[in-house]
Design a protein around this motif. Structure first.
Motif, PDB file in Angstrom:
ATOM      1  N   UNK A 280      27.634  20.290  62.579  1.00 32.87           N
ATOM      2  CA  UNK A 280      27.526  20.747  61.193  1.00 32.87           C
ATOM      3  C   UNK A 280      28.200  22.108  61.023  1.00 32.87           C
ATOM      4  N   UNK A 281      28.046  22.986  62.001  1.00 32.46           N
ATOM      5  CA  UNK A 281      28.706  24.295  61.951  1.00 32.46           C
ATOM      6  C   UNK A 281      30.226  24.141  61.934  1.00 32.46           C
ATOM      7  N   UNK A 282      30.736  23.162  62.652  1.00 33.96           N
ATOM      8  CA  UNK A 282      32.180  22.926  62.666  1.00 33.96           C
ATOM      9  C   UNK A 282      32.678  22.535  61.278  1.00 33.96           C
ATOM     10  N   UNK A 283      31.938  21.658  60.594  1.00 27.34           N
ATOM     11  CA  UNK A 283      32.315  21.239  59.243  1.00 27.34           C
ATOM     12  C   UNK A 283      32.353  22.427  58.303  1.00 27.34           C
ATOM     13  N   UNK A 284      31.347  23.275  58.376  1.00 24.10           N
ATOM     14  CA  UNK A 284      31.264  24.444  57.497  1.00 24.10           C
ATOM     15  C   UNK A 284      32.350  25.455  57.841  1.00 24.10           C
ATOM     16  N   UNK A 285      32.593  25.677  59.129  1.00 26.48           N
ATOM     17  CA  UNK A 285      33.637  26.620  59.536  1.00 26.48           C
ATOM     18  C   UNK A 285      34.990  26.198  58.981  1.00 26.48           C
ATOM     19  N   UNK A 286      35.312  24.930  59.100  1.00 27.34           N
ATOM     20  CA  UNK A 286      36.600  24.414  58.616  1.00 27.34           C
ATOM     21  C   UNK A 286      36.687  24.535  57.093  1.00 27.34           C
ATOM     22  N   UNK A 287      35.623  24.192  56.395  1.00 26.82           N
ATOM     23  CA  UNK A 287      35.634  24.255  54.934  1.00 26.82           C
ATOM     24  C   UNK A 287      35.745  25.693  54.443  1.00 26.82           C
ATOM     25  N   UNK A 288      34.976  26.595  55.034  1.00 29.50           N
ATOM     26  CA  UNK A 288      35.031  27.996  54.617  1.00 29.50           C
ATOM     27  C   UNK A 288      36.410  28.596  54.830  1.00 29.50           C
ATOM     28  N   UNK A 289      37.028  28.239  55.928  1.00 32.17           N
ATOM     29  CA  UNK A 289      38.308  28.856  56.287  1.00 32.17           C
ATOM     30  C   UNK A 289      39.467  28.324  55.457  1.00 32.17           C
ATOM     31  N   UNK A 290      39.456  27.042  55.143  1.00 29.26           N
ATOM     32  CA  UNK A 290      40.670  26.421  54.612  1.00 29.26           C
ATOM     33  C   UNK A 290      40.500  25.807  53.223  1.00 29.26           C
ATOM     34  N   UNK A 291      39.396  26.087  52.553  1.00 31.68           N
ATOM     35  CA  UNK A 291      39.235  25.642  51.169  1.00 31.68           C
ATOM     36  C   UNK A 291      40.208  26.407  50.277  1.00 31.68           C
ATOM     37  N   UNK A 292      40.712  25.746  49.234  1.00 32.18           N
ATOM     38  CA  UNK A 292      41.647  26.375  48.313  1.00 32.18           C
ATOM     39  C   UNK A 292      40.996  26.552  46.946  1.00 32.18           C
ATOM     40  N   UNK A 293      41.554  27.457  46.177  1.00 37.94           N
ATOM     41  CA  UNK A 293      41.022  27.742  44.841  1.00 37.94           C
ATOM     42  C   UNK A 293      41.218  26.526  43.937  1.00 37.94           C
ATOM     43  N   UNK A 294      40.226  26.288  43.076  1.00 39.89           N
ATOM     44  CA  UNK A 294      40.280  25.207  42.085  1.00 39.89           C
ATOM     45  C   UNK A 294      40.463  23.830  42.735  1.00 39.89           C
TER      46      UNK A 294
END
Length: 788
Positions: free
Chosen positions: A422-436
């Motif tokens: 679960x931490x891996x999923x969150x780490x990836x999302x936090x790091x590489x999410x884009x605006x909008x």
């Protein structure tokens, strides 16, 4: 950090822009004060820019007068002040142009020397720009109010003389035209400033998300709240003027302005509702958690005494979050996703801070309804969020607004063994999410350089150290995640890493993914190795080939510390030995794990091993680790016990290894209790046999009941509940399949002092021996005890 701090270290000859009226010594006196004002944004020659330039000139005079009162050279400063006043008072715009030229020249020189500008500079520039735009709005509002007053005075004058004066008529038309133009400009500037404010809000939210991976984050909302309140104040006053001058503006312009102001008003209200304190992004059911939401305009808009409003929290799926983003606020709650207990909180204004917040202190996710997933997805890849909603009423007509704020993505788990993935999923999302983005879509592949930045930030934040990863670390990590030992460091920089490579694909010849291995090292370093890493005593993320190349020509006894490549959460010592034929060979000691280091510190393990003496490249180990050695415990005066201590030795490869051990249960452990099921510790070996050996004049122990071995201390080491004479030796056999442990093995000689690790209960066998010896030790016993 101000730009001036960099400029001070650069020769003034590199700058241009200094003039006789504004010499270099004047620039030095003003220092970073000059950068706190919007000189560079004064670009026009209209009344507002002239007003700003004149205001800044007056502020500069006051600053220099203040410096003259405190400085040891008042006459020089006063002379500079007089020259400045004479040169620019008649044309303050020229001063703005001069200062702008100087600041631009400094910025170019700093950028050329350091290849970049400090982040604080860009933040300050953004704040200055917003402040400048806000002042221009306020200035135009004052002009509109002045014109409105002139029109009212003109109308009253026409009524008093009871005639239609052509002069009054012409002036009135000119003022109405000017008023229309001003209103149009003000509405346009208001829209621009609102866009700039929302952009700053998006930056704050993005920084909040990156903070989930450990990026430094200034979470103070006070500056944003001040911006919202200032812009809302201008919007209010413009709406009031619009109502008062509706007859003069005409129906078409009036309708356009009303729509613009209403749009800004509604956008500010809805955007001001946000999540201040995020809930845990890995959320376990049946576990309490907290969160805080804020309404940045609450203290400005709510009546006093405040009308009671409450905020409700509900969990939503990814599908529901997409419906919410698409503009369907009610559709997102059409079906139940889960149940949150204690999901209501009042929206209140703090008497101390003035912030309007709803604080959820004891929320609990009682249950979760899983959504349909792809066949390749696991439950730890499923993302959801918590939606905070509130309905508020504003104004005399009680206009209702629906406020909604969505948290960052959350992964819900029901068992602790899901935490790592679960931490891996969150780490990836936090790091590489884009605006909008469409919630919660994130790219499947990212550049390796971006992945390195993420891993480095996560490592520094978790370990709480200022010493990050180095280039050789990134190179080893790239070799591991890409399973390629032939590519160069530069080759890896041009490659992309996928989510599957990060935490779905099992590493070759291993039983775990890249992230599971990396997170295990994070946990070990955070708990037991933080100070060693911060002092650069650990080389860390390097391969065996890299270690061999470094130690190949080093003297015998030279060693370094590297993280285990084949084990989750292990650190190994690689050292140089000299073979009988005179050649040197690099050996790797079986890795130390959390179980080992919880009993004996890394520094003490290093001190115990006589085979290692010099920390690579040339630091004696006693000098390198002297700040971390634990002092031996003072001896007890109780003569019923012989003092003992733990000691670590390195075995030889000739010791037989148990056949039942394999790659997944051959980790070194000081002593794992036989009473603990081995499946609770995946990857750990079965407990070692304990051989009780006599030493000196002490007698061998009698037989030990097997049930006594089932007791476990807080240090994860099992010791029998009895009185002990002599030395307790137990050996950890080496599994030849482990590549980290070429030949040496551990031999742990445990010597505990006094009764600290034993129960202190009376043993009839020992009591009998004491009576036979008169309860006293002879001189030989005492001497051997001191030597031990």
């Amino acid at each position: 950090m101000a730009l001036w701090s960099f400029v001070c270290d650069i020769s003034p000859e590199l700058f241009n822009g200094y003039s006789e009226e504004f010499p270099h010594n004047l620039r030095c006196f003003l220092g970073d004060w000059l950068e706190k004002y919007p000189w560079e944004f004064i670009t026009g020659s209209d009344t507002f820019n002239t007003y700003m330039a004149d205001s800044l000139l007056s502020a500069m005079m006051e600053k220099l007068q203040e410096l003259a009162n405190k400085n040891c050279q008042p006459s020089l400063i006063l002379q500079l002040t007089a020259n400045l006043e004479n040169a620019y008072r008649r044309d303050p715009l020229q001063l703005a142009r001069t200062v702008k030229q100087i600041l631009e020249a400094e910025r170019v020189v700093v950028q050329n020397k350091f290849q970049c500008l400090p982040l604080s500079f860009h933040r300050q520039q953004e704040e200055l720009k917003f402040g400048f735009d806000l002042k221009r709005l306020q200035y135009k509002l004052q002009e509109i109010q002045a014109l409105c007053g002139n029109l009212e005075n003109g109308s009253r004058a026409s009524l008093q003389i009871n005639t239609v004066d052509p002069q009054f008529s012409t002036q009135g038309e000119q003022q109405v035209n000017a008023l229309r133009a001003l209103f149009s400009e003000a509405a346009k500037d208001l829209e621009t400033t609102k866009t700039r404010l929302l952009k700053r809000l998006d930056i704050w939210k993005r920084q909040q998300q990156l903070a989930g991976n450990g990026t430094p984050f200034d979470e103070d909302l006070a500056p944003l709240q001040k911006r919202f309140e200032s812009l809302m104040d201008v919007c209010f006053k413009l709406r009031q003027q619009l109502v008062a001058l509706s007859a003069q503006l005409g129906p078409d312009l009036l309708s356009c302005l009303q729509e613009c102001l209403e749009n800004v008003f509604n956008t500010l209200i809805k955007s001001a509702f946000l999540v201040d304190k995020q809930p845990p992004q890995v959320l376990k059911t049946q576990t309490k958690f907290q969160a805080t939401v804020c309404f940045l305009l609450g203290s400005q808009l709510f009546k006093v005494p405040q009308t009671a409003f409450s905020v409700c929290a509900n969990i939503v799926t990814e599908k529901q979050a997409r419906e919410l983003a698409a503009g369907c606020p009610d559709a997102s709650l059409s079906e139940s996703t889960g149940e949150i207990v204690n999901n209501l909180a009042p929206l209140e204004i703090s008497a101390t801070s003035g912030a309007c917040c709803a604080v959820f202190k004891n929320m609990l996710l009682k249950k979760i309804k899983r959504s349909d997933r792809k066949s390749t997805e696991s439950v730890t890849e499923e993302k959801c969020a918590i939606l905070f909603s509130a309905r508020i009423s504003l104004g005399s007509n009680n206009t209702t607004f629906l406020l909604q704020a969505l948290t960052l993505p959350i992964v819900v788990i029901v068992h602790g063994n899901q935490d790592n993935n679960a931490k891996a999923t969150i780490l990836w999302d936090n790091a590489f999410a884009t605006k909008d983005r469409i919630p919660f879509v994130v790219t499947e592949r990212v550049p390796w350089g971006s992945m390195c930045e993420t891993l480095n930030q996560k490592f520094m934040a978790e370990v709480q150290t200022s010493k990050g990863l180095l280039q050789e670390h990134y190179f080893f990590l790239a070799q591991k995640i890409f399973n390629n030992n032939n590519a160069s460091y530069k080759d890896f920089q041009n490659r992309c890493v996928s989510w599957s490579q990060f935490n779905k694909e099992i590493l070759p010849n291993r039983g775990f993914t890249f992230w599971q291995w990396f997170e295990g090292i994070l946990d070990l370093t955070k708990k037991y190795l933080k100070d060693y890493w911060s002092d650069r005593l650990i080389m860390g993320f390097v391969s065996k080939d890299y270690v061999s190349s470094r130690l190949g020509n080093a003297p015998a006894g030279t060693f370094l510390l590297r993280f285990s490549d084949s084990l989750i959460g292990g650190i190994s010592i690689a050292y140089v030995i000299r073979l009988p034929n005179g050649s040197c060979q690099v050996e790797n000691i079986q890795p130390f794990t959390a179980a080992n280091l919880s009993v004996r510190s890394l520094a003490d393990c290093v001190r115990d091993l006589e085979e290692i003496q010099i920390l690579y490249p040339n630091r004696p180990k006693k000098e390198a680790f002297r700040n971390y050695f634990n002092e031996e415990l003072p001896r007890k005066t109780n003569k019923e016990y012989i003092p003992t201590q733990i000691r670590i030795t390195v075995g030889t490869s000739s010791d037989p290894a148990p056949q039942e051990q394999n790659l997944h249960n051959s980790v070194s452990n000081l002593n794992m209790s036989p009473g603990i099921p081995t499946d609770l510790y995946p990857g750990l070996p079965p407990p070692p046999e304990i051989n009780w050996m006599s030493q000196g004049n002490t007698l061998p122990l009698d037989s030990v009941d097997s049930h006594l071995l089932l007791q476990e201390s807080e240090m994860d080491i099992c010791l029998p509940d009895l009185n002990c004479h002599g030395v307790m030796d137990y050996h950890m056999a080496l599994d030849p399949l482990i590549k980290d442990s070429a030949r040496p093995i551990f031999s742990f000689s445990s010597h505990y002092f006094g009764t600290s690790c034993f129960s202190g209960k009376s043993d009839p066998v020992m009591d009998k021996r004491k009576k036979s010896k008169g309860g006293e030790k002879d001189a030989t016993d005492s001497k051997e005890e001191e030597e031990t």
